[in-house]
Enzyme design. Structure first.
Site, short mmCIF file in Angstrom:
data_model
loop_
_atom_site.label_atom_id
_atom_site.label_comp_id
_atom_site.label_asym_id
_atom_site.label_seq_id
_atom_site.Cartn_x
_atom_site.Cartn_y
_atom_site.Cartn_z
N ALA A 123 17.32 -17.72 37.09
CA ALA A 123 16.51 -16.90 37.90
C ALA A 123 15.18 -16.50 37.19
O ALA A 123 14.32 -15.78 37.71
CB ALA A 123 17.24 -15.68 38.30
N ASN A 189 23.03 -12.94 32.93
CA ASN A 189 22.82 -14.10 32.26
C ASN A 189 21.32 -14.27 31.87
O ASN A 189 21.07 -14.90 30.70
CB ASN A 189 23.31 -15.39 33.10
N HIS A 219 12.99 -9.24 38.16
CA HIS A 219 13.13 -9.41 36.79
C HIS A 219 11.64 -9.06 36.14
O HIS A 219 10.67 -9.96 36.63
CB HIS A 219 13.38 -10.91 36.43
#
Length: 267
Positions: A123, A189, A219
């Protein structure tokens, strides 16, 4: 023409999306899925995909690429044997490598058996910049994971919060990447990927926030040092099948599989 052989460990949401996408690509593959004999997911595997029951079955099938898509425990349970047998493995549950002993074991198995370890970017982006920048001493990496409450319902309940009534962002964690990845194995992750690409698990600073106003998995990455600065804000649509991860992850996995087998590609 011999078709490339791809073995997938696990058949959760990401693996299912991968198989569906592979069936729609121009490139054809021989696919197999490793699942326990009593797994209810076996009934969901298409007839065109071979079912494997044990790691011995997988090794005997001799795949050219093994994709782990079953969680951190699967990394420890199955990948050492694959690496010892000389196979290339693609790890989606990168947080497993926050365990330094397991990380070293996999490196030793790969070196001794001739296998190769590949890590899924998933991602997050900017890993190419991070790898280059981290070669210069003094580079600092700060990562913030900000997700909707639907990604944290169980964790919030354990802390005594009701996800239906929480109105303000709540900091769940602040610390190093190894601690974050081990505390939240299904959510962080990305933190492990950034740490392994950059300045290491202990030196990558992570903050985890449950945000009732967030509609997507966000993020936020800050890299600074002698090479300059990078500030990235990535906002990903959550997977409809698993809000802890992003819809993009399955497509990142598809891209990684195709790049493994293609003749020309980006380094």
């Amino acid at each position: 023409m011999k078709l490339p052989k791809l073995a997938i460990i696990g058949y959760g949401a990401i693996a299912q999306q991968l198989v569906q996408q592979l069936q729609q690509t121009k490139q054809s593959y021989q696919c197999a899925v490793l699942l326990r004999a009593n797994s209810p997911r076996r009934a969901q595997v298409p007839d065109s995909v071979q079912l494997l029951t044990s790691i011995d079955d997988l090794l005997a099938w001799q795949p050219e690429l093994v994709v782990e898509a079953a969680g951190q425990q699967a990394v420890a349970a199955y990948l050492p044997s694959c690496l010892q047998a000389g196979h290339t493995v693609l790890i989606t549950s990168i947080g497993a490598l926050a365990d330094s002993a397991l990380h070293q074991q996999l490196l030793d198995d790969a070196r001794q058996g001739g296998g190769r370890i590949r890590l899924l970017s998933g991602a997050i982006g900017a890993l190419d910049y991070l790898r280059a920048a981290s070669r210069l001493p003094g580079t600092q990496v700060h990562y913030e994971s900000r997700k909707p409450l639907s990604a944290w319902q169980a964790e919030l309940a354990q802390l005594g919060y009701d996800s239906n009534t929480l109105k303000k962002p709540l900091v769940l964690f602040s610390g190093s990447a190894d601690q974050a990845a081990q505390r939240y194995p299904q959510n962080l992750n990305v933190a492990a990927a950034l740490a392994l690409a950059g300045v290491g698990m202990q030196h990558t600073q992570v903050q985890v926030i449950a945000d009732p106003s967030a509609q997507q998995n966000q993020h936020i990455l800050h890299i600074s040092g002698p090479a300059g600065e990078l500030h990235a804000h990535i906002s990903n649509t959550p997977s409809p099948d698993n809000p802890k991860t992003s819809l993009l992850v399955a497509y990142s996995l598809l891209d990684a599989v195709e790049r493994h087998f293609e003749v020309i590609g980006f380094a």
